[in-house]
Design a protein around this motif. Structure first.
Motif, PDB file in Angstrom:
ATOM      1  N   ARG A  20      53.370  20.197   2.960  1.00 38.53           N
ATOM      2  CA  ARG A  20      53.387  21.596   3.379  1.00 38.53           C
ATOM      3  C   ARG A  20      54.076  22.480   2.349  1.00 38.53           C
ATOM      4  O   ARG A  20      53.663  23.617   2.124  1.00 38.53           O
ATOM      5  CB  ARG A  20      54.009  21.725   4.767  1.00 38.53           C
ATOM      6  N   ILE A  23      51.547  23.148  -0.286  1.00 37.49           N
ATOM      7  CA  ILE A  23      50.565  24.124   0.198  1.00 37.49           C
ATOM      8  C   ILE A  23      51.131  25.536   0.088  1.00 37.49           C
ATOM      9  O   ILE A  23      50.447  26.455  -0.371  1.00 37.49           O
ATOM     10  CB  ILE A  23      50.132  23.796   1.644  1.00 37.49           C
ATOM     11  N   ALA A  34      40.312  26.120   2.665  1.00 38.85           N
ATOM     12  CA  ALA A  34      40.780  24.770   2.993  1.00 38.85           C
ATOM     13  C   ALA A  34      40.167  23.743   2.048  1.00 38.85           C
ATOM     14  O   ALA A  34      40.840  22.797   1.621  1.00 38.85           O
ATOM     15  CB  ALA A  34      40.447  24.431   4.439  1.00 38.85           C
ATOM     16  N   SER A  49      44.108  19.811   8.296  1.00 38.56           N
ATOM     17  CA  SER A  49      44.068  20.703   9.456  1.00 38.56           C
ATOM     18  C   SER A  49      45.365  20.621  10.254  1.00 38.56           C
ATOM     19  O   SER A  49      45.870  21.633  10.745  1.00 38.56           O
ATOM     20  CB  SER A  49      42.885  20.367  10.359  1.00 38.56           C
ATOM     21  N   MET A  52      47.998  22.551   8.341  1.00 34.06           N
ATOM     22  CA  MET A  52      47.738  23.992   8.415  1.00 34.06           C
ATOM     23  C   MET A  52      48.041  24.528   9.812  1.00 34.06           C
ATOM     24  O   MET A  52      48.514  25.660   9.952  1.00 34.06           O
ATOM     25  CB  MET A  52      46.292  24.302   8.006  1.00 34.06           C
ATOM     26  N   THR A  56      50.515  27.593  10.431  1.00 33.42           N
ATOM     27  CA  THR A  56      50.045  28.829  11.069  1.00 33.42           C
ATOM     28  C   THR A  56      50.768  29.076  12.391  1.00 33.42           C
ATOM     29  O   THR A  56      51.089  30.218  12.714  1.00 33.42           O
ATOM     30  CB  THR A  56      48.524  28.820  11.290  1.00 33.42           C
ATOM     31  N   VAL A  61      51.909  30.939   7.541  1.00 34.14           N
ATOM     32  CA  VAL A  61      50.580  31.062   6.947  1.00 34.14           C
ATOM     33  C   VAL A  61      49.647  31.773   7.924  1.00 34.14           C
ATOM     34  O   VAL A  61      49.712  31.547   9.130  1.00 34.14           O
ATOM     35  CB  VAL A  61      50.029  29.661   6.584  1.00 34.14           C
ATOM     36  N   ALA A  63      45.607  32.378   8.957  1.00 34.46           N
ATOM     37  CA  ALA A  63      44.308  31.720   8.847  1.00 34.46           C
ATOM     38  C   ALA A  63      43.208  32.727   9.164  1.00 34.46           C
ATOM     39  O   ALA A  63      43.344  33.547  10.071  1.00 34.46           O
ATOM     40  CB  ALA A  63      44.229  30.543   9.804  1.00 34.46           C
ATOM     41  N   TYR A  72      43.225  30.648   3.913  1.00 35.03           N
ATOM     42  CA  TYR A  72      44.642  30.753   4.239  1.00 35.03           C
ATOM     43  C   TYR A  72      45.371  31.633   3.238  1.00 35.03           C
ATOM     44  O   TYR A  72      45.070  31.620   2.043  1.00 35.03           O
ATOM     45  CB  TYR A  72      45.278  29.361   4.255  1.00 35.03           C
TER      46      TYR A  72
END
Length: 114
Positions: A20, A23, A34, A49, A52, A56, A61, A63, A72
């Motif tokens: 994470r 990311i 993605a 997923s 994410m 989120t 983040v 989406a 994202y």
């Protein structure tokens, strides 16, 4: 500063994973699909997923679905709140939490009995 320890604990828990954090670093350059994020990891799409979803749900983040793809971006408001919280929490201040305790004083960031 309003005490939001529980909220920030959830944010920092979301950031406590290496994938994470990577990311977040990737999204610092701008919006990514993605499919583009997935290229940089040796993980499956369901695993991405999952990561994410965590990012989120805690608000770090944003989406945005565009057709079959998810895009994202960093939530700049949340990123700013985290930065401000960390800065305030790690600096000496007049309204330090230890000042709320009776018979205590703060000296160089260390709370001691008066």
């Amino acid at each position: 500063m309003e005490n939001k320890y529980a909220d920030f604990a959830l944010l920092f828990k979301a950031l406590s994973d290496e994938t994470r954090l990577k990311i977040i670093d990737m999204l610092s350059c701008g919006e990514l699909c993605a499919c583009d994020i997935l290229k940089y990891f040796n993980i499956t799409q369901p695993t991405l997923s999952y990561h994410m979803k965590i990012l989120t749900q805690c608000g770090i983040v944003n989406a945005n679905r565009q057709g079959a793809w998810m895009y994202y971006t960093l939530n700049e408001k949340t990123v700013k709140e985290i930065s401000e919280y960390w800065s305030k929490s790690t600096s000496n201040k007049e309204n330090c939490i230890c000042h709320e305790c009776e018979n205590r004083t703060c000296s160089a960031g260390n709370c001691k009995e008066s």
